[in-house]
Write a protein that holds these residues in place. Structure first.
Motif, PDB file in Angstrom:
ATOM      1  N   ASP A  37      13.217   4.423  11.206  1.00 22.26           N
ATOM      2  CA  ASP A  37      11.780   4.601  11.489  1.00 22.26           C
ATOM      3  C   ASP A  37      10.980   4.686  10.178  1.00 22.26           C
ATOM      4  O   ASP A  37       9.861   4.145  10.082  1.00 22.26           O
ATOM      5  CB  ASP A  37      11.560   5.863  12.319  1.00 22.26           C
ATOM      6  N   ALA A  38      11.544   5.382   9.169  1.00 20.01           N
ATOM      7  CA  ALA A  38      10.833   5.503   7.884  1.00 20.01           C
ATOM      8  C   ALA A  38      10.690   4.143   7.209  1.00 20.01           C
ATOM      9  O   ALA A  38       9.618   3.800   6.673  1.00 20.01           O
ATOM     10  CB  ALA A  38      11.582   6.487   6.979  1.00 20.01           C
ATOM     11  N   HIS A  39      11.770   3.351   7.237  1.00 24.90           N
ATOM     12  CA  HIS A  39      11.697   2.000   6.648  1.00 24.90           C
ATOM     13  C   HIS A  39      10.680   1.139   7.385  1.00 24.90           C
ATOM     14  O   HIS A  39       9.866   0.427   6.758  1.00 24.90           O
ATOM     15  CB  HIS A  39      13.075   1.331   6.693  1.00 24.90           C
ATOM     16  N   ARG A  40      10.685   1.171   8.702  1.00 29.80           N
ATOM     17  CA  ARG A  40       9.757   0.349   9.481  1.00 29.80           C
ATOM     18  C   ARG A  40       8.309   0.770   9.248  1.00 29.80           C
ATOM     19  O   ARG A  40       7.420  -0.075   9.031  1.00 29.80           O
ATOM     20  CB  ARG A  40      10.107   0.463  10.965  1.00 29.80           C
ATOM     21  N   LEU A  41       8.056   2.083   9.272  1.00 26.92           N
ATOM     22  CA  LEU A  41       6.696   2.577   9.067  1.00 26.92           C
ATOM     23  C   LEU A  41       6.201   2.263   7.652  1.00 26.92           C
ATOM     24  O   LEU A  41       5.031   1.854   7.459  1.00 26.92           O
ATOM     25  CB  LEU A  41       6.654   4.087   9.308  1.00 26.92           C
ATOM     26  N   GLN A  42       7.073   2.399   6.647  1.00 25.82           N
ATOM     27  CA  GLN A  42       6.666   2.117   5.277  1.00 25.82           C
ATOM     28  C   GLN A  42       6.385   0.625   5.093  1.00 25.82           C
ATOM     29  O   GLN A  42       5.460   0.236   4.343  1.00 25.82           O
ATOM     30  CB  GLN A  42       7.762   2.589   4.308  1.00 25.82           C
ATOM     31  N   ALA A  43       7.147  -0.235   5.768  1.00 26.88           N
ATOM     32  CA  ALA A  43       6.899  -1.680   5.694  1.00 26.88           C
ATOM     33  C   ALA A  43       5.551  -2.027   6.323  1.00 26.88           C
ATOM     34  O   ALA A  43       4.784  -2.861   5.785  1.00 26.88           O
ATOM     35  CB  ALA A  43       8.035  -2.432   6.380  1.00 26.88           C
ATOM     36  N   GLU A  44       5.217  -1.389   7.443  1.00 23.54           N
ATOM     37  CA  GLU A  44       3.913  -1.640   8.068  1.00 23.54           C
ATOM     38  C   GLU A  44       2.771  -1.178   7.167  1.00 23.54           C
ATOM     39  O   GLU A  44       1.717  -1.840   7.057  1.00 23.54           O
ATOM     40  CB  GLU A  44       3.853  -0.935   9.421  1.00 23.54           C
ATOM     41  N   ARG A  45       2.984  -0.053   6.489  1.00 24.57           N
ATOM     42  CA  ARG A  45       1.936   0.456   5.599  1.00 24.57           C
ATOM     43  C   ARG A  45       1.693  -0.494   4.416  1.00 24.57           C
ATOM     44  O   ARG A  45       0.538  -0.781   4.055  1.00 24.57           O
ATOM     45  CB  ARG A  45       2.319   1.839   5.068  1.00 24.57           C
ATOM     46  N   ILE A  46       2.800  -0.971   3.810  1.00 29.55           N
ATOM     47  CA  ILE A  46       2.603  -1.836   2.632  1.00 29.55           C
ATOM     48  C   ILE A  46       1.950  -3.149   3.020  1.00 29.55           C
ATOM     49  O   ILE A  46       1.170  -3.739   2.241  1.00 29.55           O
ATOM     50  CB  ILE A  46       3.945  -2.053   1.902  1.00 29.55           C
ATOM     51  N   ARG A  47       2.225  -3.647   4.219  1.00 31.97           N
ATOM     52  CA  ARG A  47       1.564  -4.871   4.658  1.00 31.97           C
ATOM     53  C   ARG A  47       0.061  -4.633   4.831  1.00 31.97           C
ATOM     54  O   ARG A  47      -0.777  -5.489   4.466  1.00 31.97           O
ATOM     55  CB  ARG A  47       2.175  -5.351   5.965  1.00 31.97           C
ATOM     56  N   LEU A  48      -0.276  -3.478   5.431  1.00 36.33           N
ATOM     57  CA  LEU A  48      -1.691  -3.140   5.611  1.00 36.33           C
ATOM     58  C   LEU A  48      -2.381  -2.996   4.243  1.00 36.33           C
ATOM     59  O   LEU A  48      -3.493  -3.520   4.027  1.00 36.33           O
ATOM     60  CB  LEU A  48      -1.818  -1.845   6.417  1.00 36.33           C
ATOM     61  N   LEU A  49      -1.724  -2.315   3.297  1.00 34.86           N
ATOM     62  CA  LEU A  49      -2.308  -2.131   1.968  1.00 34.86           C
ATOM     63  C   LEU A  49      -2.378  -3.449   1.205  1.00 34.86           C
ATOM     64  O   LEU A  49      -3.284  -3.669   0.384  1.00 34.86           O
ATOM     65  CB  LEU A  49      -1.489  -1.102   1.177  1.00 34.86           C
ATOM     66  N   LEU A  50      -1.431  -4.343   1.466  1.00 33.72           N
ATOM     67  CA  LEU A  50      -1.460  -5.651   0.809  1.00 33.72           C
ATOM     68  C   LEU A  50      -2.668  -6.460   1.273  1.00 33.72           C
ATOM     69  O   LEU A  50      -3.353  -7.130   0.462  1.00 33.72           O
ATOM     70  CB  LEU A  50      -0.156  -6.410   1.100  1.00 33.72           C
ATOM     71  N   ARG A  51      -3.013  -6.395   2.561  1.00 36.49           N
ATOM     72  CA  ARG A  51      -4.205  -7.085   3.061  1.00 36.49           C
ATOM     73  C   ARG A  51      -5.460  -6.487   2.450  1.00 36.49           C
ATOM     74  O   ARG A  51      -6.413  -7.213   2.083  1.00 36.49           O
ATOM     75  CB  ARG A  51      -4.254  -6.985   4.592  1.00 36.49           C
ATOM     76  N   GLU A  52      -5.509  -5.146   2.326  1.00 39.65           N
ATOM     77  CA  GLU A  52      -6.669  -4.512   1.713  1.00 39.65           C
ATOM     78  C   GLU A  52      -6.790  -4.901   0.241  1.00 39.65           C
ATOM     79  O   GLU A  52      -7.901  -5.083  -0.290  1.00 39.65           O
ATOM     80  CB  GLU A  52      -6.566  -2.981   1.839  1.00 39.65           C
ATOM     81  N   TYR A  53      -5.654  -5.042  -0.435  1.00 43.74           N
ATOM     82  CA  TYR A  53      -5.694  -5.447  -1.844  1.00 43.74           C
ATOM     83  C   TYR A  53      -6.223  -6.875  -1.982  1.00 43.74           C
ATOM     84  O   TYR A  53      -7.031  -7.179  -2.859  1.00 43.74           O
ATOM     85  CB  TYR A  53      -4.299  -5.330  -2.460  1.00 43.74           C
ATOM     86  N   HIS A  54      -5.765  -7.764  -1.095  1.00 38.63           N
ATOM     87  CA  HIS A  54      -6.268  -9.137  -1.144  1.00 38.63           C
ATOM     88  C   HIS A  54      -7.758  -9.205  -0.815  1.00 38.63           C
ATOM     89  O   HIS A  54      -8.481 -10.046  -1.355  1.00 38.63           O
ATOM     90  CB  HIS A  54      -5.482 -10.014  -0.156  1.00 38.63           C
ATOM     91  N   ARG A  55      -8.222  -8.325   0.059  1.00 36.79           N
ATOM     92  CA  ARG A  55      -9.628  -8.358   0.470  1.00 36.79           C
ATOM     93  C   ARG A  55     -10.531  -7.802  -0.624  1.00 36.79           C
ATOM     94  O   ARG A  55     -11.588  -8.376  -0.920  1.00 36.79           O
ATOM     95  CB  ARG A  55      -9.780  -7.550   1.754  1.00 36.79           C
ATOM     96  N   GLY A  56     -10.148  -6.676  -1.246  1.00 33.22           N
ATOM     97  CA  GLY A  56     -11.062  -6.049  -2.213  1.00 33.22           C
ATOM     98  C   GLY A  56     -10.606  -6.143  -3.653  1.00 33.22           C
ATOM     99  O   GLY A  56     -11.333  -5.755  -4.569  1.00 33.22           O
ATOM    100  N   GLY A  57      -9.338  -6.553  -3.882  1.00 24.73           N
ATOM    101  CA  GLY A  57      -8.838  -6.669  -5.231  1.00 24.73           C
ATOM    102  C   GLY A  57      -8.523  -5.333  -5.874  1.00 24.73           C
ATOM    103  O   GLY A  57      -8.345  -5.273  -7.098  1.00 24.73           O
ATOM    104  N   GLN A  58      -8.448  -4.266  -5.082  1.00 24.05           N
ATOM    105  CA  GLN A  58      -8.138  -2.939  -5.627  1.00 24.05           C
ATOM    106  C   GLN A  58      -7.084  -2.266  -4.722  1.00 24.05           C
ATOM    107  O   GLN A  58      -7.014  -2.515  -3.521  1.00 24.05           O
ATOM    108  CB  GLN A  58      -9.399  -2.055  -5.678  1.00 24.05           C
ATOM    109  N   THR A  59      -6.317  -1.407  -5.369  1.00 16.21           N
ATOM    110  CA  THR A  59      -5.307  -0.651  -4.619  1.00 16.21           C
ATOM    111  C   THR A  59      -5.967   0.546  -3.935  1.00 16.21           C
ATOM    112  O   THR A  59      -6.878   1.167  -4.486  1.00 16.21           O
ATOM    113  CB  THR A  59      -4.200  -0.152  -5.552  1.00 16.21           C
ATOM    114  N   VAL A  60      -5.520   0.838  -2.735  1.00 16.98           N
ATOM    115  CA  VAL A  60      -6.098   1.947  -1.968  1.00 16.98           C
ATOM    116  C   VAL A  60      -4.964   2.775  -1.362  1.00 16.98           C
ATOM    117  O   VAL A  60      -3.827   2.327  -1.266  1.00 16.98           O
ATOM    118  CB  VAL A  60      -7.030   1.419  -0.859  1.00 16.98           C
TER     119      VAL A  60
END
Length: 406
Positions: A37-60
């Motif tokens: 569950d921890a691996h799956r949840l962390q993978a979902e989080r990094i994908r979400l943060l990767l989309r935000e990084y592509h959209r704004g060019g900054q880490t959040v």
């Protein structure tokens, strides 16, 4: 270790092993599920943060770009468009990592895995308490089961001893009780069936023996009368002696048959043991040396006591050598001769009918000591046979106190 504690220990060990095995299975399954569950949840989080990084060019939200703390193997696995996760234990604690490659850079996120480990530790405590409870419960259950089975087997053994002692009314199945049909009940029924079959055969043998001896009485009476009418002479003396021996044998066989029925009861009266033994012993064996160390009055059957004393003295006269010593000490009477001693089979197995104790060519038919032992049992006395270190044969009769007489 008794059967009770063997069963209790076996049940306790099995209970503990089963509880430990189940606890380990639950622990491993829960830990694996937590990690997945921890691996799956962390993978979902990094994908979400990767989309935000592509959209704004900054880490959040705590993500970092090209973090030097990212494990080397995780950094190598995170290529463009590839998400990788890892669970690592460090000095600072245990963390779950996620990384994703983007444009030659690596975006990473680290989350604390401590709460999951705390949940696992809480589960372990519950499992330990449950295993301990299961072990204690299994142990108590094993003790209860073992105690019940042991109690039933002990009752069966006690009942079997009563049966072997000649009590025809005792049944093992009734003594152990209960309605269960376990191995103990099967054993009890088998012992009861064996005892009934054996008792039936013994009764048949007793009836045959008693009937034969009884039927011999009538022709023996006529034979005795005819022998007395023969003219004096050596042959007449031989015939009369053999008829007398045959009559004594018949009476002894009848007495043994009566003793075997276990229905004989003593007719008690108070007897001054020292005077009684002195008069009887000197009457049977005039040369016997009688010593009374401690005289006492005993409640016993004088006829049966006289029969025991007569048979012991007769055996000492026939198979032993003088001097024959009779000692009265309280409730104990001993007869000691200075012959070759009792044979090994008598010391080992006790008196046996029609088996002589001593020289096979000696007089007698081997029933004297058997009758003495049977009459002693009727009196509740204990008759033992030993060969003392100083030589000879020693017969010891221990009379019971009045409260122990049957």
């Amino acid at each position: 270790m008794s059967l009770r504690w063997k069963i209790s220990a076996a049940v306790a060990v099995v209970s503990v092993l089963v509880a430990v095995a189940l606890s380990l299975s639950v622990h491993l399954a829960y830990a694996r599920r937590q990690a997945d569950d921890a691996h799956r949840l962390q993978a979902e989080r990094i994908r979400l943060l990767l989309r935000e990084y592509h959209r704004g060019g900054q880490t959040v939200f705590g993500s970092r770009l090209d973090d030097p703390a990212v494990p080397a193997d995780l950094r190598a696995a995170a290529r463009d468009g590839v998400v990788a996760t890892a669970l690592r234990r460090t000095r600072e604690g245990t963390f779950v990592w996620a990384a994703a490659g983007t444009g030659g850079h690596v975006l990473s996120l680290r989350s604390d895995y401590g709460p999951s480990l705390a949940d696992l530790a809480a589960l372990d405590r519950v499992l330990v308490l449950g295993s301990a409870g299961a072990g204690v419960g299994g142990t108590l259950a094993g003790i209860a089961v073992g105690a019940r089975l042991s109690r039933r087997l002990r009752r069966a053994a006690a009942a079997a001893r009563h049966v072997s002692a000649g009590d025809p009314t005792v049944r093992v199945g009734a003594e152990i009780g209960g309605r269960s049909h376990d191995e103990a009940a099967e054993l009890a029924h088998a012992v009861d069936a064996m005892a009934e079959a054996l008792q039936g055969r013994l009764e048949a043998e007793r009836r045959v023996t008693a009937d034969i001896a009884h039927e011999l009485r009538t022709p023996l009476t006529g034979l005795t009368t005819a022998a007395e009418l023969l003219p004096p002479g050596r042959m007449t003396d031989i015939v009369q002696d053999r008829v007398k021996a045959l009559r004594a044998l018949t009476e002894d066989v009848l007495e043994v048959a009566r003793l075997d029925t276990a229905t004989e009861r003593p007719a008690l009266s108070d007897v001054a043991l020292g005077d009684f033994v002195t008069r009887r012993a000197t009457a049977f064996v005039p040369d016997a040396q009688v010593r009374v160390r401690t005289g006492t009055v005993v409640a016993t059957d004088p006829r049966r006591l006289e029969r025991i004393l007569a048979n012991l003295l007769t055996n000492a006269t026939r198979h032993g050598r003088p001097p024959i010593t009779v000692v009265v000490d309280g409730l104990r009477v001993t007869v000691h001769d200075h012959g070759p001693g009792f044979p090994d089979h008598l010391l080992r197995d006790g008196p046996m009918r029609f088996r002589k104790g001593g020289d096979p060519a000696a007089a007698g038919h081997g029933l004297g000591l058997t009758i003495a032992a049977g009459q002693a049992a009727v009196l509740g006395a204990r008759l033992t046979f030993t060969n003392p270190p100083e030589g000879g044969a020693l017969a010891t009769l221990d009379l019971p106190v009045a409260s122990d007489v049957p």
